[in-house]
Design an enzyme around this catalytic site. Structure first.
Site, PDB file in Angstrom:
ATOM      1  N   GLU A  51       0.849  -1.194   0.000  1.00  0.00           N
ATOM      2  CA  GLU A  51       0.000   0.000   0.000  1.00  0.00           C
ATOM      3  C   GLU A  51       0.885   1.244   0.000  1.00  0.00           C
ATOM      4  OE1 GLU A  51      -2.153   2.604   3.288  1.00  0.00           O
ATOM      5  OE2 GLU A  51      -2.521   0.447   3.494  1.00  0.00           O
ATOM      6  N   GLU A 126       5.788   3.099  11.865  1.00  0.00           N
ATOM      7  CA  GLU A 126       4.352   2.964  12.138  1.00  0.00           C
ATOM      8  C   GLU A 126       4.099   1.786  13.081  1.00  0.00           C
ATOM      9  OE1 GLU A 126       0.153   1.950   9.806  1.00  0.00           O
ATOM     10  OE2 GLU A 126       1.944   2.459   8.643  1.00  0.00           O
TER      11      GLU A 126
END
Length: 411
Positions: A51, A126
């Site tokens: 992504e 993240e």
């Protein structure tokens, strides 16, 4: 009802068109039929990494965002265990820009080592910030492998562990791309003030030259029926003790799913739900508690989770939750109570279809699940649920031997 026209390109790309001439904005949504459930156990987090990589430049376009911003567009994406979804909103007069951008990165990424290096660092950061260094952030890293023994839902979309992302090499990236990012493994939805023939010509121009690929049949291991209760206890520096109870349930489009979904709403959707009323308002055992279902394509989970008030032990909280469940299983739900959650579900459904982009997404998700008409059947399925359905499904799902419980203690 969401209206649509559809056609299929020679390379297998399925295209759906939803017309809405009340807005000058168009929405373009592409869902790829690949999520974290399609990863190898020792190479997890790739769907999510991709992504990110899809914004790092493609064969002919070094910067994805720049040309889109110049024509007044915006975009984003997300990954789930079941899908990877990319979407664009832009003025309808500039629709072709979206086709140009999306087709180029479907055709081929740049496969630039520098881009991979950057995005690996972004995803690793993240992972640390959202899952490891945030209170309760690692809950699903622990709960998934407790609830699932063989199905790939047992790892989170971010990945099973950071090392899988750290060790990704360019060959891994290429192999994943050419295995999954194929026109015959994708759904394209265009919504807004557009003509079907216009969309068809743009799709043929920009997407049809991309060759179809060989699809690998999905052959995921079936999660066996859980026959005994499971338990995990962890401790971390969090504000308060927390309780998590998860039960195996049906997939999003299996029969009786809506009965299970509404049962979870009765138990813990709102401040008028049974769990909240009894355990937060009346007895002050929890400061927050809710229940919901994962709504995954393969068999998912019904989750009950809550944070305990100071001075209340997790054991007390667990016993209190079980008492509410015992009462729920023993006494039939009233027609009034069922109608209330039906109204809530209908309201959510209606509001989800106000935004053009949401309508485009809903079409894409339904088509990807195997039947685009799912998108227009939801209301009927909700209204068809009976009190007996709630009782039957609750008896099947909310069994102690079907439960995995985690005590998350504040250290």
């Amino acid at each position: 009802m969401i209206s649509y026209d559809s056609f299929i390109l020679d390379n297998g790309l399925k295209v759906f068109v939803h017309q809405d001439f009340s807005t000058p904005t168009a929405a373009v949504n592409i869902v790829y039929n690949v999520g974290s459930r399609d990863e190898e156990e020792h190479k997890t987090g790739f769907a999510h990494l991709f992504e990110h990589l899809m914004f790092g430049g493609s064969k002919n376009i070094p910067s994805y965002d720049t040309p889109l911003q110049k024509v007044g567009g915006e975009n984003n994406a997300f990954t789930s265990p079941d899908i990877t979804n990319f979407y664009i909103s832009l003025p309808a007069v500039n629709l072709e820009t979206a086709f140009w951008l999306e087709s180029d990165r479907m055709m081929a990424l740049s496969f630039d080592q520098k881009v991979l290096d950057v995005q690996q660092k972004v995803v690793i950061e993240e992972f640390k910030q959202r899952y490891l260094n945030q209170p309760y952030g690692d809950v699903w890293l622990k709960l998934r492998p407790l609830a699932y023994q063989v199905h790939p839902y047992r790892w989170a979309t971010i990945g099973k562990e950071i090392s899988h992302i750290e060790n990704a090499v360019m060959d891994d990236v290429r192999n994943f791309f050419y295995k999954h990012y194929l026109p015959n493994n994708a759904i394209l939805v265009v919504a807004g003030p557009v003509q079907v023939e216009e969309v068809k010509q743009l799709a043929k121009k920009w997407f049809e030259p991309i060759p179809a690929g060989k699809l690998t049949p999905r052959n995921l291991p079936k999660e066996p029926i859980q026959t005994s209760a499971r338990f995990l206890e962890v401790e971390a520096k969090v504000p308060s003790d927390a309780l998590y109870k998860v039960y195996h349930t049906k997939g999003r489009h299996e029969g009786d799913f809506n009965a299970i979904d509404l049962a979870s709403d009765i138990l813990g959707r709102s401040k008028s739900s049974r769990l909240y009323n009894q355990l937060v308002k009346e007895n002050h055992i929890f400061n927050s508690v809710n229940a919901y279902v994962t709504a995954s394509l393969d068999p998912g989970l019904l989750i009950i989770q809550g944070n305990l008030n100071k001075g209340v032990s997790i054991e007390e909280g667990d016993a209190a939750v079980q008492a509410v469940l015992d009462e729920f299983l023993k006494n039939p739900v009233s027609e009034e109570e069922l109608q209330k959650v039906k109204n809530q579900a209908e309201s959510t459904l209606v509001f989800s279809e106000v935004e053009l982009l949401n309508r485009a997404m809903n079409l894409a998700f339904a088509a990807n699940a195997g039947n685009v008409e799912y998108v227009n059947q939801e209301s009927g399925k909700i209204q068809a649920v009976t009190v007996d359905d709630i009782s039957t499904q609750s008896q099947l799902i909310l069994k102690k031997e079907n439960c995995s419980t985690m005590y998350y203690r504040a250290g």
